[in-house]
Design an enzyme around this catalytic site. Structure first.
Site, PDB file in Angstrom:
ATOM      1  N   SER A 117      41.722  46.703  45.677  1.00  0.00           N
ATOM      2  CA  SER A 117      42.759  46.770  44.631  1.00  0.00           C
ATOM      3  C   SER A 117      42.884  48.168  44.065  1.00  0.00           C
ATOM      4  O   SER A 117      41.907  48.932  44.030  1.00  0.00           O
ATOM      5  CB  SER A 117      42.339  45.814  43.514  1.00  0.00           C
ATOM      6  OG  SER A 117      43.097  46.032  42.366  1.00  0.00           O
ATOM      7  N   TYR A 141      36.482  43.226  37.199  1.00  0.00           N
ATOM      8  CA  TYR A 141      37.222  42.889  38.419  1.00  0.00           C
ATOM      9  C   TYR A 141      37.291  44.117  39.339  1.00  0.00           C
ATOM     10  O   TYR A 141      36.909  44.064  40.514  1.00  0.00           O
ATOM     11  CB  TYR A 141      38.627  42.394  38.062  1.00  0.00           C
ATOM     12  CG  TYR A 141      39.549  42.341  39.253  1.00  0.00           C
ATOM     13  CD1 TYR A 141      39.402  41.355  40.220  1.00  0.00           C
ATOM     14  CD2 TYR A 141      40.560  43.292  39.431  1.00  0.00           C
ATOM     15  CE1 TYR A 141      40.224  41.323  41.328  1.00  0.00           C
ATOM     16  CE2 TYR A 141      41.391  43.265  40.532  1.00  0.00           C
ATOM     17  CZ  TYR A 141      41.219  42.268  41.480  1.00  0.00           C
ATOM     18  OH  TYR A 141      42.029  42.252  42.586  1.00  0.00           O
ATOM     19  N   LYS A 145      35.390  45.104  43.149  1.00  0.00           N
ATOM     20  CA  LYS A 145      36.101  45.552  44.351  1.00  0.00           C
ATOM     21  C   LYS A 145      35.523  46.890  44.819  1.00  0.00           C
ATOM     22  O   LYS A 145      35.318  47.122  46.005  1.00  0.00           O
ATOM     23  CB  LYS A 145      37.606  45.693  44.058  1.00  0.00           C
ATOM     24  CG  LYS A 145      38.298  44.370  43.777  1.00  0.00           C
ATOM     25  CD  LYS A 145      38.425  43.545  45.048  1.00  0.00           C
ATOM     26  CE  LYS A 145      39.008  42.167  44.819  1.00  0.00           C
ATOM     27  NZ  LYS A 145      39.029  41.336  46.015  1.00  0.00           N
TER      28      LYS A 145
END
Ligand code: UFG
Length: 331
Positions: A117, A141, A145
């Site tokens: 991302s 988050y 990643k």
């Protein structure tokens, strides 16, 4: 017969990739716990209802099917939730992904395309953002990643795996043939919420109107989900051709503000959309625009649907058919 294991293949992006794989003659198998994915989004591929935390089920899957590569989407992906429940994110996105790599190694499967991302970059220091831009994720988050990319890099240096990590900017739109679309619950993304607002005649909240951008609202680089899906095919083919591992941005290199998205949605839907100016959403960078030079040059990726209008039109076609079956606006 060899299969491509698609973890999270019942989700928004995963289901579009499964469709693309089938069209190109691959044999996908979907592994999904259906927490956020949808059974009906998986049509012609086998669906294994399983969690990546369930090592036994995962091993059984590798034993049953001759898997030659993995495309790994399964993850929790709500930025705000990740701030409130970081452990859920480290467990689902990191521990479970490590387990997947372990099982791959056990069964000598060494190719993986990873769903990363733009959240790995954090607040950008320069625009457009290239893959060389420093990574400083601002939420768990994005951290998961980024950390899993590090794990892939180390494993690849050790000769254990070959990988392509795709750093998506803002996925948007729906399958142009109308078979698939974006269905999150709760929905947090701008375009589906704007379309809901248009259909049900409710206002949309604009999170922040005082950003340092031309109209004061945040700018994002939207990419059609079918173009994203195509990027995965190219990544897979690159791994099949035996070439190097790598990290690539996937965006169009063009930014649109929240107000611009609403204007385009008004044109597409023919509805006037009322707005409610709200405070900033914590953690939102003001502007995210990708440089997609690297994937264009090295993998030959070209978007088929680069226009925001097409993204919103395809999303509208799909959402409108869903909304028509509902008696009230979904939560
Ligand atoms: N926005 C609104 N109102 C809404 C919803 C969103 O104004 O009701 C704004 C947001 O503040 C943001 C823009 O619209 O400025 C886009 O928001 P989205 O939630 O659609 O997308 P994000 O850019 O926040 O999220 C995307 C991906 C995430 C990823 C993140 C990385 O969808 O998976 O980029 O920053 F983590």
């Amino acid at each position: 017969m060899s299969f491509i294991l698609v973890t999270g293949g019942a989700g928004y992006i995963g289901s579009h990739v499964v469709k693309e794989l089938l069209q190109k003659g691959y044999q996908p198998i979907v592994y999904d716990n259906l927490d956020t994915g949808h059974r009906e989004a998986v049509r012609e591929a086998p669906l294994i209802e399983g969690d990546l935390a369930d090592g036994e089920k995962l091993r059984e899957t590798f034993q049953t099917y001759s898997i030659k590569a993995v495309i790994h989407f399964a993850a929790s992906c709500l930025v705000e939730e990740s701030v409130e429940h970081p452990l859920k994110y480290f467990k689902n996105n990191l521990s479970n992904s490590i387990q997947l790599l372990e099982v791959m190694e056990e069964f000598q499967v060494n190719r993986i395309v990873f769903s990363s991302s733009a959240a790995v970059y954090g607040e950008p220091l320069e625009i457009p953002i290239s893959e060389e831009h420093p990574s400083a994720p601002t939420n768990p988050y994005g951290e998961t990643k980024w950390m899993f990319e590090q794990i892939l890099q180390r494993s690849s240096k050790a000769g254990r795996v070959r990988y392509i990590s795709l750093r998506y900017f803002n996925a948007a739109g729906a399958d142009p043939e109308g078979d698939l679309g974006e269905d999150h619950s709760p929905e947090t993304h701008l375009i589906p919420l704007v379309l809901r607002a248009a259909f049900f005649g409710k206002p949309i909240s604009i999170f922040g109107t005082d950003y340092d951008t031309p109209d004061g609202t945040c700018i994002r680089d939207y990419i059609h989900v079918t173009d994203l899906a195509h990027g995965h095919l190219l990544a897979l083919q690159r791994l099949e051709s035996g070439r190097d591992s790598g990290i690539y941005n996937l965006g169009n290199g063009k930014g649109f503000s929240v107000r611009e998205v609403i204007q385009v949605a008004e044109r597409v839907t023919g509805e006037k959309i009322a707005v409610h100016e709200s405070p900033r959403r914590p953690g939102d960078p003001s502007c995210l625009i990708a440089s997609s030079e690297k994937i264009r040059k090295e993998l030959g990726w070209r978007p088929r649907y680069p226009e925001l209008e097409t993204m919103i039109q395809t999303a509208w076609n799909w959402h409108r058919s869903q909304f028509k079956a509902m008696s009230r606006m979904p939560d």
